[in-house]
Motif scaffolding. Sequence first.
Motif, short mmCIF file in Angstrom:
data_model
loop_
_atom_site.label_atom_id
_atom_site.label_comp_id
_atom_site.label_asym_id
_atom_site.label_seq_id
_atom_site.Cartn_x
_atom_site.Cartn_y
_atom_site.Cartn_z
N LEU A 370 88.43 -11.04 -88.83
CA LEU A 370 88.45 -10.07 -87.74
C LEU A 370 87.05 -9.81 -87.18
N SER A 371 86.07 -9.69 -88.06
CA SER A 371 84.70 -9.42 -87.60
C SER A 371 84.18 -10.57 -86.75
N GLY A 372 84.48 -11.81 -87.16
CA GLY A 372 84.05 -12.97 -86.37
C GLY A 372 84.72 -13.02 -85.01
N LEU A 373 86.01 -12.73 -84.98
CA LEU A 373 86.75 -12.75 -83.71
C LEU A 373 86.27 -11.64 -82.78
N LEU A 374 86.03 -10.46 -83.32
CA LEU A 374 85.53 -9.36 -82.49
C LEU A 374 84.15 -9.66 -81.93
N CYS A 375 83.33 -10.34 -82.72
CA CYS A 375 82.00 -10.74 -82.22
C CYS A 375 82.12 -11.71 -81.04
N SER A 376 83.04 -12.66 -81.14
CA SER A 376 83.22 -13.62 -80.03
C SER A 376 83.71 -12.92 -78.77
N VAL A 377 84.62 -11.95 -78.92
CA VAL A 377 85.10 -11.19 -77.76
C VAL A 377 83.96 -10.37 -77.16
N TYR A 378 83.17 -9.74 -78.02
CA TYR A 378 82.03 -8.93 -77.56
C TYR A 378 81.03 -9.78 -76.77
N LEU A 379 80.71 -10.97 -77.27
CA LEU A 379 79.75 -11.83 -76.59
C LEU A 379 80.27 -12.28 -75.23
N GLU A 380 81.58 -12.55 -75.15
CA GLU A 380 82.15 -12.96 -73.86
C GLU A 380 82.14 -11.80 -72.87
N ILE A 381 82.51 -10.62 -73.33
CA ILE A 381 82.49 -9.45 -72.44
C ILE A 381 81.07 -9.18 -71.96
N ARG A 382 80.09 -9.33 -72.85
CA ARG A 382 78.70 -9.11 -72.45
C ARG A 382 78.26 -10.11 -71.39
N ALA A 383 78.73 -11.36 -71.51
CA ALA A 383 78.39 -12.36 -70.50
C ALA A 383 78.98 -11.99 -69.14
N TYR A 384 80.24 -11.52 -69.13
CA TYR A 384 80.85 -11.10 -67.87
C TYR A 384 80.17 -9.85 -67.31
N ARG A 385 79.72 -8.97 -68.20
CA ARG A 385 79.01 -7.78 -67.74
C ARG A 385 77.69 -8.16 -67.08
N ASP A 386 77.00 -9.15 -67.65
CA ASP A 386 75.75 -9.62 -67.04
C ASP A 386 76.02 -10.22 -65.67
N PHE A 387 77.15 -10.92 -65.53
CA PHE A 387 77.51 -11.47 -64.21
C PHE A 387 77.76 -10.34 -63.21
N ASP A 388 78.42 -9.28 -63.68
CA ASP A 388 78.69 -8.14 -62.80
C ASP A 388 77.40 -7.45 -62.34
N SER A 389 76.36 -7.56 -63.14
CA SER A 389 75.10 -6.86 -62.81
C SER A 389 74.35 -7.51 -61.67
N TYR A 390 74.68 -8.80 -61.37
CA TYR A 390 74.02 -9.45 -60.23
C TYR A 390 74.55 -8.88 -58.93
N LYS A 391 73.65 -8.65 -57.99
CA LYS A 391 74.06 -8.08 -56.71
C LYS A 391 73.93 -9.15 -55.63
N PRO A 392 74.96 -9.31 -54.81
CA PRO A 392 74.92 -10.32 -53.76
C PRO A 392 73.79 -10.07 -52.77
N PHE A 393 73.14 -11.13 -52.36
CA PHE A 393 72.02 -10.96 -51.42
C PHE A 393 72.21 -11.79 -50.14
N ILE A 394 73.39 -12.38 -49.98
CA ILE A 394 73.68 -13.15 -48.76
C ILE A 394 74.80 -12.48 -48.00
#
Length: 394
Positions: A370-394
């Motif tokens: 369970l700890s390993g699976l939760l870590c993988s979900v956390y890392l994926e959510i963090r990657a999507y959160r980083d994508f959300d942080s980019y602001k469009p400039f075009i």
Amino acid sequence: MKEKTHLVRNRCLFSIVVILVYFLCHRIPLNGIDMSEYNNAGLDLGAILTMAVSGAGQKCYVMSLGISPYITASLLISILFAMRSKEARARTSPKAMNYWITGVCFVVALAQSIFYALSLKYVEKDLMSILVVIFELMAGANIAQYLLINNKKYGVGGFAPIIIVNMTESLIAILMKSSVDSLMIPLLISIVMVIIMIFMELHEKKIPLQRVSVHNVHAKKNYLAIKYNPVGFMALMFGSAIFMIPQLIVALIHHYHKSEIVNFLYKNLNMSTVFGMRVYIVMLFVFTVLLSLLFVNPKDLSEDLLQSGDSIVNVPAGKATRRYIRKWVLFFSCLSGLIMCGCLSLCMYLQYKGIVDASVSMLPTTFMMLSGLLCSVYLEIRAYRDFDSYKPFI
């Protein structure tokens, strides 16, 4: 006008809907089964790995196959394609991969459905009851596969949320039935294993690189990263599915030919016996190393560095680089394999010696997964959160 993507929110909401649908469907009992025969199932390793991919330690529900056929098919096709040359893999489209996985998944689901249907306890066992159960098991596997594929496409975590739901539900039931005294030793071991596995999942070996061009797209990342746990819990999940293949073969041979060796394998090649556990532990360790070398391929990594003109600091390009990378992949795969196998062996020993109750002896393994699976979900959510942080400039 600036627009937000809301990628994290949308994907998490989709996964929640998938979890709710799966939660409602995976407790539907099979038609004509004597459910009283399955009320007191123990929590051995086989039950843990079964409930991880199907949501039930017993085989008496419509979704008893769960995502096991899809996981097995994905593994087999991934290994076959990983063994091909880099150029051949580049020419293979994801659509072709999906066709192959779907075809193999159907064959595996049919074989498992027949095997399960023949081993169940019926109220009245006849040919029609068996055929109905086979049809229901195939339908349940297809529903689980549909939810899994869509969660991989539109949700987070791939198959991880489904497995987390399966294991959490069963864990709650076990913990509520157990006394505090019987839980002391398993929970202490679980805390240690969770700390170790979270550390391995969230840390990586950074091999320093020297880049030849400041305009290289990877110029800011001046290292090659190898995770301490190279393939995560893929080996444990896939290993349980692969372990079913020799079981099916032995069961088929036993049906037509009975000898002393075949009878022994038929009775003992399961994860509720010491022999079966030993076979599985050895297989899991070898499987962890092989998967690491296939998916973190030293040959491909060294060729990529050679083509880009980059190199590892103080290591010559070519074969020397390949050997250097292989050394670290082998080291970390052996380390993660030893930790997982050590945890399984300790749980088996505690159960075999009667130090802890059989119903809670596998809790450390469950919490480790369970700890390993939760870590993988956390890392994926963090990657999507980083994508959300980019602001469009075009």
